[in-house]
Design an enzyme around this catalytic site. Structure first.
Site, PDB file in Angstrom:
ATOM      1  CD  GLN A 186      -2.980  -1.125   0.300  1.00 29.91           C
ATOM      2  OE1 GLN A 186      -3.233  -0.034  -0.400  1.00 29.91           O
ATOM      3  NE2 GLN A 186      -3.752  -2.188   0.208  1.00 29.91           N
ATOM      4  CE1 TYR A 214      -8.179 -12.188  -6.542  1.00 26.43           C
ATOM      5  CE2 TYR A 214     -10.013 -11.841  -4.677  1.00 26.43           C
ATOM      6  CZ  TYR A 214      -9.473 -12.226  -6.095  1.00 26.43           C
ATOM      7  OH  TYR A 214     -10.557 -12.450  -7.109  1.00 26.43           O
ATOM      8  CG  ASN A 219      -1.680  -4.139   4.382  1.00 24.72           C
ATOM      9  OD1 ASN A 219      -0.891  -4.144   5.117  1.00 24.72           O
ATOM     10  ND2 ASN A 219      -2.623  -3.759   3.819  1.00 24.72           N
ATOM     11  CD  GLU A 235      -1.073 -12.879  -3.497  1.00 26.06           C
ATOM     12  OE1 GLU A 235      -0.550 -12.921  -4.662  1.00 26.06           O
ATOM     13  OE2 GLU A 235      -1.779 -12.200  -3.104  1.00 26.06           O
ATOM     14  CG  ASP A 295      -7.128  -5.685  -0.825  1.00 26.47           C
ATOM     15  OD1 ASP A 295      -7.712  -5.075  -1.960  1.00 26.47           O
ATOM     16  OD2 ASP A 295      -6.114  -5.454  -0.633  1.00 26.47           O
ATOM     17  CB  CYS A 320      -7.581  -0.415  -5.706  1.00 26.00           C
ATOM     18  SG  CYS A 320      -7.395  -1.909  -6.780  1.00 26.00           S
ATOM     19  CD  GLU A 354      -7.451   0.593  -1.982  1.00 20.98           C
ATOM     20  OE1 GLU A 354      -7.001  -0.713  -1.894  1.00 20.98           O
ATOM     21  OE2 GLU A 354      -6.937   1.275  -2.779  1.00 20.98           O
TER      22      GLU A 354
END
Length: 362
Positions: A186, A214, A219, A235, A295, A320, A354
């Protein structure tokens, strides 16, 4: 071309426009008014990338307008970038101006910094890197107290570490993150902390399990794992998976199973379309998923993954790209409703934003 001017006096009006746009996109779904998380007006961006443009005997930091690679905009400082980047820019420029070894065929510089003050500089070259370059780069890294990566065709030399170390505060706890060079992180650290706090609160304290798609470098995984019994996270990027595993270990988070699969592959696995060797030691039937956290990239969830999320009582979604978020909500709106909404201003002075929503079964 003159350099862009980041006028902080326009910030509130630009943010109001984003709120209006998000409200319009989510109006068909009777979404509540979004909770709005503002950005610092300056020094919020932790990453920056500059091309180097040569005039006479000097190289300058430069950027270009979209579609124009011939008219450089020169920078001596960059007000939207972190204070660490602004402090490093003149020092690095002085170093390459004083060293032909460092400056010869240097064409790009990338900065990666953190709220906690760590920094990594990547120098990109149109020539092979040799021992002379490494000796100069080692001295520069020591002088600037940063890690340096040299990149040329087919070669990558690391002086120090190939990642930075970040510390983020969520609900009174400090989480430590390794953020690798070249992997997604980020860009706005202050707003990232606000996103993590919002997601932590929206998920709530639960006695069941969380599926995360994802997950990147973990994070969101780290704080969300403390709210549930256990997590299955996926991921596809190998670099991000390795960083996430390190971050889980560094923070003593031991209730997460991380699998290197794409969201589409996990959908196939959960639908029992085909088996995956990477899931051979994972008992999917042992999970009691009460919520899915996603995400996704700017393209949003593909239709099959979107259908997968429909089976969950609660869908926690960070986006996003509010346009693809709205398209995904439209697909789910017959079974789920938006009960919470947030706007995170990750990218001031641009149209990008976002957003976060919590969808719950009707």
């Amino acid at each position: 071309m003159s350099r862009p001017h980041f006028d902080t006096s326009t910030y509130t009006a630009q943010l109001d426009e984003k709120v209006e746009r998000l409200n319009a996109l989510l109006a068909p779904f009777a979404a509540p008014a979004p909770q709005v998380f503002e950005s610092p007006r300056e020094h919020y961006r932790l990453r920056a990338e500059f091309r180097l443009w040569r005039e006479g005997e000097q190289r300058h930091y430069a950027m270009f307008e979209a579609g124009d690679k011939h008219t450089p905009i020169f920078f001596d400082d960059f007000p939207i970038a972190s204070r660490k980047i602004n402090a490093l820019m003149p020092l690095l420029k002085s170093a390459w101006q004083a060293s032909s070894v460092l400056s010869f065929k240097l064409f790009q510089v990338e900065f990666l910094t953190t709220l906690s003050g760590d920094a990594l500089v990547t120098l990109c070259y149109h020539r092979p890197l040799d021992g002379a370059w490494q000796a100069e780069a080692e001295k520069l890294a020591a002088d600037l107290q940063v890690s340096i990566i040299g990149r040329s065709k087919g070669k990558r030399l690391v002086i120090g570490r190939d990642y930075v170390e970040e510390q983020l505060q969520v609900a009174g706890r400090t989480y430590r993150y390794r953020q690798p060079e070249g992997a997604f992180t980020q860009p706005n650290g202050e707003v990232c902390q606000q996103m993590l706090g919002w997601a932590y609160d929206a998920l709530g304290e639960r006695q069941d399990d969380l599926l995360e798609l994802y997950c990147g470098n973990g994070n969101f995984t780290l704080p969300l794992a403390t709210r549930v019994r256990k997590v299955l996270a996926t991921e596809i990027s190998k670099t991000s998976v390795n960083a996430a595993l390190a971050n889980l270990a560094d923070n003593s988070v031991d209730n997460v199973t991380l699998v290197r699969l794409s969201a589409e592959e996990l959908t196939e696995a959960l639908n029992e379309v085909r088996p995956f060797r990477r899931l051979a030691d994972v008992d999917l039937k042992s999970y009691d998923f009460g919520c899915v956290f996603v995400d996704p990239p700017r393209a949003g969830m593909d239709p099959d993954t979107c259908e997968l999320t429909r089976r969950f009582e609660r869908i926690l979604y960070i986006s996003c790209n509010p346009e693809t978020l709205a398209a995904n909500i439209a697909q789910l709106s017959d079974t789920h409703q938006v009960t919470r909404c947030a706007l995170f201003d990750q990218f001031p002075y641009t149209h990008h934003m976002e957003a976060g929503v919590l969808l719950e079964r009707r």
